[in-house]
Enzyme design. Structure first.
Site, mmCIF file in Angstrom:
data_model
loop_
_atom_site.group_PDB
_atom_site.id
_atom_site.type_symbol
_atom_site.label_atom_id
_atom_site.label_comp_id
_atom_site.label_asym_id
_atom_site.label_seq_id
_atom_site.Cartn_x
_atom_site.Cartn_y
_atom_site.Cartn_z
ATOM 1 N N TYR A 1 -2.562 -0.362 10.266
ATOM 2 C CA TYR A 1 -2.519 -0.668 8.836
ATOM 3 C C TYR A 1 -1.197 -0.202 8.238
ATOM 4 O O TYR A 1 -0.546 -0.936 7.487
ATOM 5 C CB TYR A 1 -3.693 0.006 8.134
ATOM 6 C CG TYR A 1 -3.805 -0.334 6.661
ATOM 7 C CD1 TYR A 1 -4.388 -1.522 6.247
ATOM 8 C CD2 TYR A 1 -3.325 0.541 5.685
ATOM 9 C CE1 TYR A 1 -4.493 -1.848 4.902
ATOM 10 C CE2 TYR A 1 -3.426 0.229 4.345
ATOM 11 C CZ TYR A 1 -4.017 -0.964 3.957
ATOM 12 O OH TYR A 1 -4.107 -1.276 2.612
ATOM 13 N N SER B 1 0.850 -1.190 0.000
ATOM 14 C CA SER B 1 0.000 0.000 0.000
ATOM 15 C C SER B 1 0.884 1.237 0.000
ATOM 16 O O SER B 1 1.986 1.222 0.559
ATOM 17 C CB SER B 1 -0.897 0.026 1.239
ATOM 18 O OG SER B 1 -1.578 1.260 1.355
#
Length: 281
Positions: free
Chosen positions: A160, A147
């Protein structure tokens, strides 16, 4: 010409394969003629996804497997199942991921689950599948879904960010290990999606925002960059040009080099400096 591992009758294993980017990749591989195993924690979605896959490839070329990627023993069962059904894997896409949101000082269970799925899932998949893939003696791919948040680490979802930063570091180490392994024809790649409209990002929305890509667009871009030989597959967004992503990443690295406060891009004292940096001033 497609990557040499993406050929008819080869075998692709995709975690998080019942929806989103994982299912889009499975469909793309199936259309080329690969045998596909989709692995996911959700049995109902696996059944629906298998039906979709069987519309583009023979049902005998489709395998589903319920797996919890955070648990090594569960991933080991997946690897054994693929060997027994298809003889082994040529492509491993470690794609399973969750983003329920996180805060820094909340209960640890949420952190453990996010890191367990997003980071340990990729470590488990790579460690358990890679020896058998190397032993097959033919070209292969390991694609790990990272990501942009694992690189620029914006505030707001620390668990995250930590998990995806770990995916980046692990995948770099994996590729270094593979390229220094004798007779290894496997390469690792880090998929860095942009804003993709999937169940992970929908947050109650039913229509794709104009700025988001579809999962299919993301997979098409991934396949093109695999063919080109990219390790870092940095996907653009509809409303964020690649140049801006690059500036954000360079600024994040500059926090260390310039001894700025961490996350200085969001610090009010550095707002003007960052704006000038983006403009190249």
């Amino acid at each position: 010409m497609p990557h040499s591992a993406i050929v008819k009758d080869n075998v692709a294993v995709i975690t998080g394969g019942a929806s989103g980017i994982g299912l889009a990749a499975a469909l793309a591989f199936a259309r080329v003629g690969l045998k596909v195993c989709i692995a996911d924690v959700d049995q109902a979605r696996l059944a629906e996804a298998a039906t979709k896959l069987s519309s583009v490839t023979p049902a005998t070329h489709v395998m589903t497997f319920a797996v919890d990627v955070s648990k090594a023993e569960s991933v080991a069962e997946l690897e054994r199942g693929v060997r027994e059904r298809f003889g082994g894997a040529d492509i491993l896409m470690n794609n399973a991921g969750i983003q329920p949101g996180s805060t820094l000082f909340a209960e640890p269970d949420n952190w453990q689950r996010i890191i367990g799925v997003n980071m340990w899932g990729i470590i488990n998949g790579s460690r358990i599948f890679t020896p058998g893939m190397i032993a097959r003696g033919r070209p292969g791919l390991i694609i790990n879904t990272g990501s942009k948040q694992g690189i620029t680490t914006p505030p707001g979802d620390p668990a995250y960010n930590v998990s995806k930063a770990g995916v980046k570091a692990f995948t770099e180490a994996l590729q270094h290990e593979l390229r220094n392994t004798k007779d290894c024809r496997i390469t690792a790649h880090l998929l860095i999606p942009g804003f993709v409209f999937t169940g992970l990002t929908a947050k109650g929305r039913t229509e794709k925002p104009a700025g988001a890509w579809t999962a299919e667009q993301t997979v098409d871009f991934m396949l093109a960059r695999l063919e080109a030989g990219d390790f870092y597959i940095l996907c653009p967004d509809n409303d964020v040009p690649r140049a801006l992503d690059e500036k954000r990443m360079l600024w994040a690295a500059g926090d260390i080099v310039e001894n700025r406060p961490p996350l200085s891009r969001w610090h009010p004292d550095y707002a003007d400096a960052f704006a000038k940096f983006v403009k190249g001033a």
